[in-house]
Motif scaffolding. Structure first.
Motif, PDB file in Angstrom:
ATOM      1  N   MET A 160       0.695  -0.929  -0.107  1.00 56.23           N
ATOM      2  CA  MET A 160      -0.055   0.161   0.133  1.00 56.23           C
ATOM      3  C   MET A 160       0.787   1.617   0.067  1.00 56.23           C
ATOM      4  N   SER A 164       1.233   3.938  -3.214  1.00 54.71           N
ATOM      5  CA  SER A 164      -0.005   4.862  -2.865  1.00 54.71           C
ATOM      6  C   SER A 164       1.071   6.508  -2.811  1.00 54.71           C
ATOM      7  N   THR A 165       2.601   5.968  -2.946  1.00 57.85           N
ATOM      8  CA  THR A 165       3.466   6.775  -3.569  1.00 57.85           C
ATOM      9  C   THR A 165       3.057   6.700  -5.461  1.00 57.85           C
ATOM     10  N   THR A 167       0.966   6.687  -6.802  1.00 62.36           N
ATOM     11  CA  THR A 167      -0.306   7.330  -7.093  1.00 62.36           C
ATOM     12  C   THR A 167      -0.310   8.297  -6.843  1.00 62.36           C
ATOM     13  N   VAL A 189      -5.927   9.196   2.613  1.00 59.05           N
ATOM     14  CA  VAL A 189      -5.464   7.777   2.651  1.00 59.05           C
ATOM     15  C   VAL A 189      -6.924   7.394   2.295  1.00 59.05           C
ATOM     16  N   LEU A 192      -6.970   7.065  -1.191  1.00 59.27           N
ATOM     17  CA  LEU A 192      -6.317   5.910  -1.902  1.00 59.27           C
ATOM     18  C   LEU A 192      -6.117   4.596  -1.724  1.00 59.27           C
ATOM     19  N   LEU A 196      -6.636   1.804  -4.683  1.00 56.44           N
ATOM     20  CA  LEU A 196      -5.862   0.737  -4.854  1.00 56.44           C
ATOM     21  C   LEU A 196      -6.502  -0.388  -4.415  1.00 56.44           C
ATOM     22  N   LEU A 273       0.559   5.439   6.453  1.00 53.11           N
ATOM     23  CA  LEU A 273       0.255   6.138   5.544  1.00 53.11           C
ATOM     24  C   LEU A 273      -0.089   7.303   5.880  1.00 53.11           C
ATOM     25  N   LEU A 277       3.106   9.666   3.940  1.00 53.68           N
ATOM     26  CA  LEU A 277       3.217  10.378   3.132  1.00 53.68           C
ATOM     27  C   LEU A 277       3.038  11.840   2.965  1.00 53.68           C
TER      28      LEU A 277
END
Length: 318
Positions: A160, A164-165, A167, A189, A192, A196, A273, A277
């Motif tokens: 994840m 996520s990064t 994305t 979050v 995401l 995802l 996360l 992020l």
């Protein structure tokens, strides 16, 4: 894999460690510290680096080791075993070998904690529940819980974090908005998670009665597997569901499952996360992919997320 009342009995042994309050008070300072340390290491290293190796793998691994009381130096072994278990392209024998490795590892670790009287982490707490005349866990149940927590606690969060990064690095406007408005990290979050849906086919359910869904006849006792990624892209539940939008007014996604069997560690994953992020993009606002993302299907690579490298240039403005 349990129904009531057994499911709640086991879950009660663990829930206190995974509540939002417990995560915030006991775990968040540790997460903040290790994320800062890893960002410092990135800043001191070469301009181009592998984000998965530098952050996405070690951070979730350190967190679950801290929670369970697992030696971090054993991480390579249990990560390799977990990858083998999760790789559906591997023969069943190889996947089973990964599971057996984890069972053997937790079995030995439990024995070592008993011998030394260790008190650190969830495993040590569970050991006390499996001893004496009032024991509420068998040895096999104790080991099974340890394997499940170790397996689930680092692999999915690592995936994840990496994706996520990726994305955000491929959605420039959304990334810029998040950098400008860090208070949006909560909704980002959740989006995401929906967008995802890392665990895509994890919900196995048994029909309690005969029913029909979209013309398909399902008999009582049939196993039904929910396609969670399809549910999280359902246009009846989400407007423009294939778009990534951190301002989305979120209705409830099912990235963590649904009902009483929702992911126990969801608050830990969110905390990781929500920490990684914003810190990553505030520290390196010009972070960018070192090469274009692959257009190949992820199923053609044994470890697709490790291909996402990134570079940064602190000398440039936002």
């Amino acid at each position: 894999m349990m129904d009531e009342p057994d499911h709640s009995a086991y879950r009660r042994l663990l829930t206190a460690r995974f509540t939002p309050k417990a995560v915030q008070n006991k775990l968040q300072p540790y997460i903040d510290r290790i994320v800062d340390e890893h960002l410092d290491a990135i800043a001191a290293g070469p301009e181009t680096f592998d984000f998965v190796e530098a952050m996405a793998l070690p951070i979730p691994c350190l967190v679950i080791c801290e929670l369970l009381g697992v030696p971090y130096e054993d991480r390579d072994g249990f990560h390799h075993a977990t990858m083998s278990m999760m790789d559906v392209a591997k023969p069943r024998e190889e996947r089973d070998a990964g599971a057996h490795w984890l069972i053997d590892y937790i079995t030995k670790l439990v024995a070592e904690k008993r011998r030394t009287g260790a008190t650190d982490g969830i495993l040590a707490e569970l050991i006390s529940k499996a001893e004496g005349d009032d024991a509420i866990l068998t040895e096999n149940q104790l080991i099974g819980i340890g394997v499940l927590l170790l397996f689930a606690g680092h692999d999915t969060t690592a995936a994840m974090m990496g994706l996520s990064t990726l994305t955000l690095l491929t959605h420039d406007e959304q990334r810029a908005d998040l950098i400008q408005h860090p208070e949006k990290i909560g909704s980002a979050v959740e989006e995401l998670m929906r967008y995802l849906t890392i665990v895509q086919f994890g919900l196995g359910r048994v029909a309690k009665e005969d029913l029909e869904i979209a013309g398909a006849q399902i008999k009582k006792g049939d196993l039904v597997v929910a396609a969670m990624n399809a549910a999280n892209r359902d246009p009846r539940a989400f407007q423009d569901p294939d778009a990534f939008d951190i301002d989305r007014k979120m209705t409830r996604h099912i990235a963590f499952g649904y009902g009483v069997h929702q992911c126990l560690g969801q608050n830990v994953a969110r905390a990781e996360l929500k920490t990684v992020l914003p810190k990553l993009f505030q520290r390196f606002p010009n972070l960018r992919l070192a090469s274009p993302p692959s257009k190949r299907s992820p199923w053609t690579s044994p470890a697709p997320i490790t291909a996402s490298a990134a570079s940064w240039s602190p000398a440039r403005g936002v």
